[in-house]
Design a protein around this motif. Structure first.
Motif, mmCIF file in Angstrom:
data_model
loop_
_atom_site.group_PDB
_atom_site.id
_atom_site.type_symbol
_atom_site.label_atom_id
_atom_site.label_comp_id
_atom_site.label_asym_id
_atom_site.label_seq_id
_atom_site.Cartn_x
_atom_site.Cartn_y
_atom_site.Cartn_z
ATOM 1 N N VAL A 233 22.312 -7.416 15.963
ATOM 2 C CA VAL A 233 21.765 -7.060 17.273
ATOM 3 C C VAL A 233 20.305 -7.510 17.349
ATOM 4 O O VAL A 233 19.505 -7.193 16.460
ATOM 5 N N ASP A 234 19.982 -8.232 18.394
ATOM 6 C CA ASP A 234 18.589 -8.577 18.642
ATOM 7 C C ASP A 234 17.883 -7.372 19.234
ATOM 8 O O ASP A 234 18.257 -6.904 20.321
ATOM 9 N N LEU A 235 16.876 -6.850 18.541
ATOM 10 C CA LEU A 235 16.098 -5.778 19.155
ATOM 11 C C LEU A 235 15.121 -6.429 20.128
ATOM 12 O O LEU A 235 15.171 -6.202 21.323
ATOM 13 N N THR A 236 14.256 -7.285 19.630
ATOM 14 C CA THR A 236 13.491 -8.177 20.502
ATOM 15 C C THR A 236 12.920 -9.298 19.653
ATOM 16 O O THR A 236 12.632 -9.111 18.471
ATOM 17 N N TYR B 8 18.571 4.877 17.457
ATOM 18 C CA TYR B 8 19.654 4.648 18.422
ATOM 19 C C TYR B 8 20.766 3.777 17.842
ATOM 20 O O TYR B 8 21.737 3.474 18.533
ATOM 21 N N PHE B 9 20.624 3.380 16.578
ATOM 22 C CA PHE B 9 21.638 2.529 15.942
ATOM 23 C C PHE B 9 22.468 3.356 14.961
ATOM 24 O O PHE B 9 22.049 4.436 14.535
ATOM 25 N N ASP C 109 11.467 -6.672 25.883
ATOM 26 C CA ASP C 109 11.389 -5.335 25.303
ATOM 27 C C ASP C 109 12.686 -5.018 24.562
ATOM 28 O O ASP C 109 13.675 -5.719 24.707
ATOM 29 N N PRO C 110 12.714 -3.925 23.792
ATOM 30 C CA PRO C 110 13.917 -3.619 23.021
ATOM 31 C C PRO C 110 14.983 -2.877 23.810
ATOM 32 O O PRO C 110 15.914 -2.355 23.214
ATOM 33 N N PHE C 111 14.881 -2.843 25.148
ATOM 34 C CA PHE C 111 15.771 -2.007 25.949
ATOM 35 C C PHE C 111 17.241 -2.444 25.810
ATOM 36 O O PHE C 111 18.133 -1.617 25.653
ATOM 37 N N GLY D 276 18.579 -4.220 23.386
ATOM 38 C CA GLY D 276 19.000 -3.963 22.007
ATOM 39 C C GLY D 276 19.368 -2.511 21.777
ATOM 40 O O GLY D 276 20.370 -2.201 21.119
ATOM 41 N N VAL D 277 18.585 -1.619 22.350
ATOM 42 C CA VAL D 277 18.851 -0.184 22.180
ATOM 43 C C VAL D 277 20.134 0.224 22.907
ATOM 44 O O VAL D 277 20.910 1.046 22.409
ATOM 45 N N LYS E 216 22.685 -1.655 23.178
ATOM 46 C CA LYS E 216 23.755 -2.115 22.279
ATOM 47 C C LYS E 216 23.918 -1.152 21.098
ATOM 48 O O LYS E 216 25.037 -0.840 20.692
ATOM 49 N N GLY E 217 22.792 -0.680 20.555
ATOM 50 C CA GLY E 217 22.875 0.298 19.473
ATOM 51 C C GLY E 217 23.654 1.521 19.911
ATOM 52 O O GLY E 217 24.514 2.043 19.187
ATOM 53 N N TYR F 270 27.327 0.664 19.938
ATOM 54 C CA TYR F 270 27.902 0.530 18.591
ATOM 55 C C TYR F 270 28.003 1.871 17.869
ATOM 56 O O TYR F 270 28.847 2.047 17.009
ATOM 57 N N ARG G 40 20.808 3.394 28.442
ATOM 58 C CA ARG G 40 21.008 3.830 27.058
ATOM 59 C C ARG G 40 21.764 5.155 26.980
ATOM 60 O O ARG G 40 22.641 5.320 26.135
#
Lengths: 271, 271, 271
Positions: free
Chosen positions: B40-43, B64-65, C20-22, C24-25, C27-28, C31, C138
């Protein structure tokens, strides 16, 4: 080494950018045929309509992926015209791209490379056709890559072998008696200027110095070998000469861009 | 809680951007060792060469993972120098990053965090070495993360325990008698100004007001609590104070950027 | 055709950007509930706070994904207010989005579409709640999409059926006696101007000509049908009229942007 067994992995290299849903739709088209595909974006920010950059990177990146991967590259200003699509088997990988010079760097380095042109009738047997005249990434490249990556289709069966392809748009670096001459091919996110000068060309040099813009730079090992803000040259992690500005942007600081000439001389011989 | 069982998931946080194939090649390097990895790409848009921003986000996003995930962060201006690479076990996760302050926010919040420095000889046993001096993301971080995420390698076995790491580049927000003082750490895609002021610091405030630029803003619950174009402050979804402009960009409208001071006072006490 | 069996695939469409990590989060968060999810980014560069663009693309892209996929779209300026979240079953897919007009283009084309509003009490049973007031992507969309895509939750069970939703922000193209009038909805990475004029509207035209800016353009088949630098119009691969500049940017060359009027007339009738 030729393609033996599909790894299930597909890489994508395009000039589509990430603003639009085009890349996402290509992936949907792959997953419809091959739900367990593993898809990796190599880059979608190839300079628009410039296949040379895609070929430059593919040649230098393909080996970092699992053997048996399928590398798809779509930089295709001639989409919908009579241009061919080719499949290249080289180094244990399959490459798919329009025959517009994109894959020439991959084929040129490998005398054992095998090239086939995709045949419309054969594609029809796979249920693949040019549903649109303008998005073969979705309509042809994606489903064909899916079939190959799923191990259901030998790329050599997709059409006749081809002995000649469109040559590269990018000249190779030139080796002369006391120098090597190349150009800046691409500029990375950090502003590093990346050239087409492969390190082996400098093998006989005792003390290589890189001439770029108004700078003469000795070769360093890594970025921190210059003080912050200072220029340096190095052989980068993909084996080509790169001009950098430590903790800064060589592109901005030197005012150089794609196509700028770069020369490497041997300071020892040169004296 | 320490790392128990690998989830198979790896997150990537870098300052590489997405223009070049660097992130793609890191993924290839992971899949070569661990074909069923979930990446997963966070950023990849951390401000270039600023590890502090990566650490700020990792600390606030890691939970959150799935438990057992491996968080890899490569913001690494010192790549190729003697700087260490560290593995941190904290909160059921493994974090991998250069020891340049990046992981200090993660370690600082967890007294039970365990830190190990990666040992070159041990890496060699895993077949991992610095093939290049400039791209350890591909040559070291990716294969090590793959081994850990695949459950084949205990991060504590990668090198000696470390009791001291490079401190954070970012000061924590300061709590004084009648105020809390912080800074804008990052600005998001919407132009929201995100600070390092964690909500618990405001616990004793009856009526917190946020001072930023020329504005004094009461804390709201969500963006639509201001009229379009109006400024507001809120505790955002990551638990820190944020200054926003409803349906607009606070960055543009206030002219503030990273590092801008932000103060929260209690209007009740203040009277 | 309604939703039968989950494919395990989730697409994401947002205006979050990738800085930003939005994403990615989100997706976390998916998952954590559904570790074997297959997640595809459709695009995260929807014009900020403009649901219409997301709906325009979703309607035209959803069918390229495996049947049983879940399409999540979060363009949500009203996050945290009383606005509903709706689940739409249409064409063998589930769509999740705020009820702000985003999904109107999807519902409008399908008389058999079924719409349900998400019920807070039912979400609570799934362990889903608005942990934050500002990031439902999220906290709500991700876990709900995970449950549906994992096949553990029938979207019709998530809340009461709804017979009326917020209408689209975008007018449909207008068909008049001798012309069709529409607007530029979005501009792609290549600078192509993409309109809301669907090809079937031109069915009765013998020789359609497209009026955009100061140009009158016959419909071509593909980009290379104009000389480089020349303007052209075509029905693009998503079935709508597009104005392009061969190997250039129509956006820059014509100076047109979103909302610009585009008219198609029949040259034959027009004479």
């Amino acid at each position: 080494m030729q393609f033996k067994r599909a790894s299930g992995l597909i890489t994508l290299t395009t000039d589509f950018g990430l603003r639009d849903p085009f890349v996402g739709v290509m992936k949907g088209s792959i997953y419809r045929r091959f739900p367990t595909a593993c898809i990796v974006d190599l880059t979608h920010e190839i300079l628009v309509h410039w296949p040379a950059e895609a070929g430059f990177w593919l040649r230098r990146c393909s080996d970092y992926f699992p053997e048996g991967s399928v590398h798809v590259a779509v930089v295709d200003p001639g989409v919908g015209t009579a241009r061919q699509i080719i499949a290249v088997l080289s180094g244990g990988f399959v490459f798919l791209a329009p025959d517009n010079g994109l894959l020439a760097p991959v084929v040129d380095r490998d005398p054992a490379a095998v090239v086939h042109a995709l045949d419309t009738a054969r594609l029809a047997q796979l249920g693949v056709s040019a549903a649109s005249a303008t998005f073969h990434g979705r309509d042809i490249f994606a489903p064909v890559a899916a079939e190959i990556a799923a191990g259901r289709c030998d790329p050599r069966s997709l059409g006749p072998p081809v002995t000649s392809i469109v040559p590269s748009w990018l000249e190779e670096a030139q080796q002369e008696s006391d120098r090597v001459t190349g150009v800046v091919v691409t500029i990375d996110h950090f502003g590093n200027l990346i050239t087409n000068i492969d390190a082996p060309l400098l093998r006989s040099f005792v003390e290589p110095h890189v001439y770029a813009g108004h700078q003469v730079l000795p070769l360093r090992r890594t970025y921190a070998d210059a003080t912050p803000g200072g220029f340096l040259a190095l052989v980068n992690s993909f084996g080509v000469v790169e001009i950098a500005c430590a903790e800064g942007s060589a592109e901005l600081a030197l005012g150089l861009s794609r196509g700028a000439p770069v020369v490497v001389r041997d300071a020892v011989r040169h004296r």
